[in-house]
Design an enzyme around this catalytic site. Structure first.
Site, PDB file in Angstrom:
ATOM      1  N   GLU A 104      89.774  31.778  -5.844  1.00  0.00           N
ATOM      2  CA  GLU A 104      91.132  32.045  -6.370  1.00  0.00           C
ATOM      3  C   GLU A 104      92.090  30.926  -5.954  1.00  0.00           C
ATOM      4  OE1 GLU A 104      91.042  36.128  -4.735  1.00  0.00           O
ATOM      5  OE2 GLU A 104      91.779  36.739  -6.706  1.00  0.00           O
ATOM      6  N   GLU A 124      83.901  39.810  -4.903  1.00  0.00           N
ATOM      7  CA  GLU A 124      84.628  40.936  -4.306  1.00  0.00           C
ATOM      8  C   GLU A 124      84.004  42.277  -4.679  1.00  0.00           C
ATOM      9  OE1 GLU A 124      86.059  38.261  -5.549  1.00  0.00           O
ATOM     10  OE2 GLU A 124      87.894  37.736  -4.460  1.00  0.00           O
TER      11      GLU A 124
HETATM   12  C1  LIG Z   1      96.398  43.673  -2.019  1.00  0.00           C
HETATM   13  C2  LIG Z   1      95.695  43.040  -0.859  1.00  0.00           C
HETATM   14  C3  LIG Z   1      95.406  41.598  -1.127  1.00  0.00           C
HETATM   15  C4  LIG Z   1      93.992  41.275  -0.917  1.00  0.00           C
HETATM   16  C5  LIG Z   1      93.679  39.824  -1.241  1.00  0.00           C
HETATM   17  C6  LIG Z   1      92.286  39.710  -1.717  1.00  0.00           C
HETATM   18  C7  LIG Z   1      91.804  38.297  -1.787  1.00  0.00           C
HETATM   19  C8  LIG Z   1      90.422  38.188  -2.329  1.00  0.00           C
HETATM   20  O1  LIG Z   1      90.404  38.495  -3.704  1.00  0.00           O
HETATM   21  C9  LIG Z   1      89.468  39.069  -1.616  1.00  0.00           C
HETATM   22  C10 LIG Z   1      88.331  38.324  -0.992  1.00  0.00           C
HETATM   23  O2  LIG Z   1      88.257  37.120  -0.984  1.00  0.00           O
HETATM   24  S1  LIG Z   1      87.154  39.298  -0.261  1.00  0.00           S
HETATM   25  C11 LIG Z   1      85.950  38.135   0.283  1.00  0.00           C
HETATM   26  C12 LIG Z   1      85.131  37.626  -0.826  1.00  0.00           C
HETATM   27  N1  LIG Z   1      84.075  36.809  -0.323  1.00  0.00           N
HETATM   28  C13 LIG Z   1      82.850  37.301  -0.083  1.00  0.00           C
HETATM   29  O3  LIG Z   1      82.556  38.434  -0.357  1.00  0.00           O
HETATM   30  C14 LIG Z   1      81.877  36.342   0.554  1.00  0.00           C
HETATM   31  C15 LIG Z   1      81.150  37.036   1.672  1.00  0.00           C
HETATM   32  N2  LIG Z   1      80.283  36.154   2.395  1.00  0.00           N
HETATM   33  C16 LIG Z   1      79.078  35.746   1.967  1.00  0.00           C
HETATM   34  O4  LIG Z   1      78.651  36.043   0.867  1.00  0.00           O
HETATM   35  C17 LIG Z   1      78.239  34.944   2.901  1.00  0.00           C
HETATM   36  O5  LIG Z   1      78.641  35.230   4.207  1.00  0.00           O
HETATM   37  C18 LIG Z   1      78.324  33.407   2.666  1.00  0.00           C
HETATM   38  C19 LIG Z   1      77.652  33.076   1.360  1.00  0.00           C
HETATM   39  C20 LIG Z   1      79.748  32.974   2.660  1.00  0.00           C
HETATM   40  C21 LIG Z   1      77.614  32.679   3.839  1.00  0.00           C
HETATM   41  O6  LIG Z   1      76.311  33.160   3.974  1.00  0.00           O
HETATM   42  P1  LIG Z   1      75.415  32.694   5.217  1.00  0.00           P
HETATM   43  O7  LIG Z   1      75.469  31.230   5.336  1.00  0.00           O
HETATM   44  O8  LIG Z   1      74.100  33.356   5.002  1.00  0.00           O
HETATM   45  O9  LIG Z   1      76.146  33.268   6.502  1.00  0.00           O
HETATM   46  P2  LIG Z   1      76.453  34.769   6.906  1.00  0.00           P
HETATM   47  O10 LIG Z   1      75.581  35.176   8.021  1.00  0.00           O
HETATM   48  O11 LIG Z   1      76.521  35.649   5.713  1.00  0.00           O
HETATM   49  O12 LIG Z   1      77.956  34.611   7.424  1.00  0.00           O
HETATM   50  C22 LIG Z   1      78.266  33.850   8.585  1.00  0.00           C
HETATM   51  C23 LIG Z   1      79.344  34.564   9.351  1.00  0.00           C
HETATM   52  O13 LIG Z   1      80.531  34.579   8.566  1.00  0.00           O
HETATM   53  C24 LIG Z   1      81.012  35.903   8.421  1.00  0.00           C
HETATM   54  N3  LIG Z   1      81.657  35.998   7.095  1.00  0.00           N
HETATM   55  C25 LIG Z   1      81.177  35.583   5.914  1.00  0.00           C
HETATM   56  N4  LIG Z   1      82.091  35.765   4.942  1.00  0.00           N
HETATM   57  C26 LIG Z   1      83.175  36.304   5.551  1.00  0.00           C
HETATM   58  C27 LIG Z   1      84.438  36.699   5.079  1.00  0.00           C
HETATM   59  N5  LIG Z   1      84.799  36.550   3.796  1.00  0.00           N
HETATM   60  N6  LIG Z   1      85.286  37.224   5.969  1.00  0.00           N
HETATM   61  C28 LIG Z   1      84.965  37.359   7.259  1.00  0.00           C
HETATM   62  N7  LIG Z   1      83.775  36.993   7.756  1.00  0.00           N
HETATM   63  C29 LIG Z   1      82.894  36.464   6.908  1.00  0.00           C
HETATM   64  C30 LIG Z   1      79.774  36.762   8.556  1.00  0.00           C
HETATM   65  O14 LIG Z   1      80.093  38.082   8.888  1.00  0.00           O
HETATM   66  C31 LIG Z   1      79.030  36.036   9.653  1.00  0.00           C
HETATM   67  O15 LIG Z   1      79.653  36.381  10.860  1.00  0.00           O
HETATM   68  P3  LIG Z   1      78.820  36.489  12.220  1.00  0.00           P
HETATM   69  O16 LIG Z   1      79.804  37.003  13.195  1.00  0.00           O
HETATM   70  O17 LIG Z   1      78.329  35.098  12.476  1.00  0.00           O
HETATM   71  O18 LIG Z   1      77.704  37.447  11.906  1.00  0.00           O
END
Ligand SMILES: CCCCCCC[C@H](O)CC(=O)SCCNC(=O)CCNC(=O)[C@H](O)C(C)(C)COP(=O)([O-])OP(=O)([O-])OC[C@H]1O[C@@H](n2cnc3c(N)ncnc32)[C@H](O)[C@@H]1OP(=O)([O-])[O-]
Ligand SMILES: NC(=O)c1ccc[n+]([C@@H]2O[C@H](COP(=O)([O-])OP(=O)(O)OC[C@H]3O[C@@H](n4cnc5c(N)ncnc54)[C@H](O)[C@@H]3O)[C@@H](O)[C@H]2O)c1
Length: 725
Positions: A104, A124
């Site tokens: 985004e 998301e």
């Molecule tokens: C009205 C309110 C407003 C809301 C605004 C919304 C904004 C937006 O639209 C919402 C989002 O972006 S939602 C987000 C949308 N994005 C997603 O859904 C992406 C989610 N993430 C993934 O798909 C995978 O982690 C990656 C592909 C990034 C990396 O894969 P890999 O290389 O196999 O590595 P790994 O082992 O998977 O991760 C390593 C470490 O990073 C940590 N961590 C990761 N992402 C995190 C995050 N966003 N956050 C925090 N932590 C996150 C993970 O826990 C781990 O921690 P640990 O303590 O070391 O265990």
């Protein structure tokens, strides 16, 4: 610093710096506001490049902030608005990942340059929410409604070349995306930016948009049964068609808040973090994942190229591990080779479309009948028929031909790992690697440690799972391990429900509406009823070895349902024979239709055994089946077979079609309330003392007695994991 800024000629390069994945936490958002503010005021700066440190643009919003007050400070959408309105051109340099809020942010920039290895996406939906920083409004304006819906509703990670074809990025480069972005930024200084501001674009389409969106709603409802986030995504995209940008963003925010109120995002985010925690394994000895070094697996072998072996070979090859594939005779070898090669061709085609040479990504597979060729492999995975004597024969052979430090793994779905290990010269290097079908697609890998399995062997198998891209969970050795063991009481209840007046389709419908990918009877038909029948025959529960005079519906004093045995005796093995709990269009057919034969058979059966008909309603069906499943989960925790409830949930979410938006059976039990689960089971067990699987587990009783603490606190009550075998 959560973001830094440096100057390259007249281009300010702002770098997000929040390891490990540059999640856009409150501190990052504050830092971005500050750095963009300074860059836009600085008269020496003519253009801006935005990137992420350590080769990762950003994984999006910091998921740990949801539900806390931190998410309310400095909205990401406000930052996006500021970037987009900038008078100086802003170019996103995408390396590694630009996911969720990360993409985004990039969409708010005026240009996007991506490195060829990078992936972008709006995932998301997979954690129960929708893009809520303008993504559902900007992306449709950039790539059109159908493509945007596909990206947003499925939440998939899109390789850079596909992103280029879709128009999400402007340029894909082989070298440094940051250097390319700086060059582009210099080139566009002074050019008009209006057409680059996505929020100002109009959506043009020849489609009848309302019809198209309504059809998508219907399809999505069926595909993601019960999940709220995909539906909210469509509604937000609909708003991008019907409303001006700013009102669309308001709608997006409202939808975000109403999703939060359903409880589904919390369950899915619990599932997300539990998957990551599962990799951080622990052992009853106190050893942890960080204390043991895995050995490198440079080459591997797979024994048996049937349903499972084929998929395992593909998984290894895709992870760039050369494989030797072995079969028992020339015919089976040829069949296996054909199947593997056709799957490899498909993988190669996908890689070509992504701009890669398949040779650089897919490792070679060598097919042979000669066990002698295994002398140099680092690791072997056995996937022959589920038969203890055969497995022992194979492990004896492996023991004599493989080098002494090779690891020997078995893909058994429930046989005793210690017994298999006992015939080898290296029981400490024997381990279960339980893949799920189809092994190249299914995410789950249960790694089963035996009594003598060494910590290095565990570390190596767990690391292999990671390299293969699997969600890998370490479990203890007991009949059927974790996932399959829990299925026992679940399927038992499903059969009793039929005896009492339900039909396969009624039970399946209830479980599918609950959210399971497949109800128990469709699942049994798919897996083949003969598999369980053979195992029950071997155990003397059915067939010629049942002692004379044993009542049809009792075994060892407990209730027993012979329904599945009777079906098998009539040659109904499920999909493979075209008949099972359902009828199919042909043997091997996939479309299940209720079968009048089954209805008639059940009615006669109930009459013969004088069973009072009291068909359960949907809620009762779900309660009985799901509580039975969770109750066995509590026993597994007591036995130290799983080290925490989160691991059990990870297994069910990734291997058994459990709806992730309900977190997993243990999370669900906690959500419903442990006192309620306990009382329901207790009531059932009091009325049915001959069904011991429904006796509430001791751990459940203990937790319910203290009011059902949150799942994170259960570990304190479970105590240290022990292996009782
Ligand atoms: C009205 C309110 C407003 C809301 C605004 C919304 C904004 C937006 O639209 C919402 C989002 O972006 S939602 C987000 C949308 N994005 C997603 O859904 C992406 C989610 N993430 C993934 O798909 C995978 O982690 C990656 C592909 C990034 C990396 O894969 P890999 O290389 O196999 O590595 P790994 O082992 O998977 O991760 C390593 C470490 O990073 C940590 N961590 C990761 N992402 C995190 C995050 N966003 N956050 C925090 N932590 C996150 C993970 O826990 C781990 O921690 P640990 O303590 O070391 O265990
Ligand atoms: N099918 C599933 O859904 C599933 C899921 C998880 C685990 N498993 C387990 O995986 C293992 C294999 O199951 P499957 O479904 O792939 O079976 P399968 O019957 O499809 O394949 C077994 C293969 O092993 C080969 N084989 C038999 N003896 C051999 C020998 N001596 N040397 C080399 N190859 C030999 C057979 O020719 C056959 O191709 C079993 O232990 C099973 O319990 C199966």
């Amino acid at each position: 610093m959560a973001a830094t800024r440096r100057l390259v000629n007249t281009v300010a390069v702002i770098t997000i710096n929040h390891p490990p994945v540059n999640a856009l936490s409150s501190s990052v958002r504050h830092a971005l506001v500050e750095e963009f503010g300074k860059a836009s005021k600085d008269p020496t700066v003519e253009a801006i490049v935005l990137n992420g440190s350590n080769g990762k643009f950003s994984a999006g919003a910091d998921i740990r902030e949801f539900g806390t007050s931190a998410i309310k400070t400095v909205s990401l959408e406000d930052i996006n608005g500021t970037i987009e309105a900038s008078q100086k051109p802003v170019v996103a340099a995408i390396e590694g990942i630009a996911l969720g809020g990360g993409l985004e942010l990039a969409l708010a920039c005026h240009y996007r340059v991506a490195d060829i290895q990078s992936r972008v996406g709006l995932p998301e939906v997979l954690i129960g929410i929708l893009p809520a920083a303008g993504g559902t409004q900007r992306l449709p304006r950039l790539i059109g409604i159908p493509a945007a819906l596909d990206v947003i509703v499925r939440g998939r990670h899109i390789p850079a070349t596909e992103a280029l074809n879709l128009g999400i990025v402007d340029e894909v480069v082989q070298g440094s995306a940051v250097d390319a972005a700086i060059q582009l930024a210099q080139k566009v200084i002074g050019l008009p930016l209006n057409k680059r501001r996505l929020s100002t674009l109009r959506i043009s389409s020849n489609l009848n948009m309302e019809d198209f969106l309504d059809t998508t709603v219907e399809k999505t409802k069926k595909q993601f049964r019960g999940a709220q986030a995909p539906m909210a995504c469509i509604e937000a995209v609909r708003a991008s068609v019907l409303l001006p940008y700013h009102r669309g963003v308001e709608k997006e925010r409202q939808l975000f808040l109403s999703l939060w109120a359903t409880g589904q995002p919390q369950a899915q985010q619990y599932a997300f973090f539990s998957e990551r925690e599962a990799a951080k394994w622990s052992h009853p000895s106190g050893a942890r994942w960080y204390s043991e070094e895995p050995k490198l697996v440079r080459t591997a072998a797979v024994i048996g190229l049937g349903t499972m072996g084929r998929g395992i070979v593909i998984s290894l090859s895709k992870a760039n591990i050369p494989v030797i594939a072995i079969e028992q005779d020339a015919y089976q070898l040829e069949m296996g080779k054909k199947a593997v090669n056709s799957l490899l061709e498909r993988e190669a085609e996908k890689l070509k479309q992504q701009g890669f040479s398949p040779g650089s990504k897919l490792a070679s597979v060598h097919f042979t009948l000669a066990f002698g060729e295994l002398q140099d492999v680092d690791l072997v995975i056995e996937a022959v028929y589920e038969n203890m004597e055969l497995k022992k024969e194979i492990f004896r052979k492996l023991s004599s031909v493989c080098k002494s430090n090779a690891f020997l793994c078995t893909n058994t779905s429930g046989l005793n790992i210690d017994e298999i290990a006992s015939v080898t010269d290296r029981p400490n290097q024997v381990i279960g690697t339980h893949f799920f079908s189809p092994a190249n697609i299914m995410k789950l890998l249960e790694v089963v440690r035996g009594q003598q399995t060494s910590l290095t062997t565990i570390a190596t198998a767990m690391n292999l799972g990671k390299i293969l891209g699997k969600v890998t969970v370490l479990v203890g050795n007991c009949p059927l391990f974790v996932g399959n063991r829990m299925l026992g009481p679940y399927l038992e209840q499903a059969s009793y429900l039929l005896e009492e007046g339900c039909y396969p389709e009624t039970v399946d419908r209830a479980m599918e509406e609950f959210g399971f990918a497949m109800g128990p009877f469709r699942m049994m038909d798919l897996a083949g009823l003969d598999v369980g029948w053979r195992s029950r025959t071997e155990k003397g529960l059915t067939g010629a070895n049942v002692p004379q005079g044993t009542p049809a519906r009792k075994r060892l004093g407990n209730r027993y349902s012979p329904l599945a045995d009777l079906l098998c005796e009539s040659g109904r093995f499920g999909q493979k024979t075209g008949k099972g709990w359902y009828q199919y269009e042909k043997p091997g057919g996939r479309t299940a239709r209720p079968d009048p034969w089954v209805k008639d058979f059940l009615q006669k059966y109930r009459k013969t055994h004088q069973i009072k008909q009291q068909p359960s309603n949907q809620e009762q069906i779900v309660e009985r089946c799901v509580y039975a499943l969770a109750n066995e989960g509590f026993r597994i925790l007591e036995d130290g077979i799983a080290s925490c409830p989160e691991d059990i949930d990870v297994i069910y979410n990734n291997g058994y079609g459990w709806p992730k938006y309900r977190g997993g059976p243990m999370y669900y039990a906690s959500f419903v309330g442990l006192p309620k689960v306990f009382n329901t089971l207790e009531k059932y067990y009091k009325a049915n003392a001959d069904v011991p699987s429904m006796k509430p587990a001791f751990l459940l009783k203990k937790l319910a007695a203290v009011g059902g603490p949150p799942i994170k606190e259960w570990r304190l009550q479970v105590g240290k994991p022990v292996n009782k075998l």
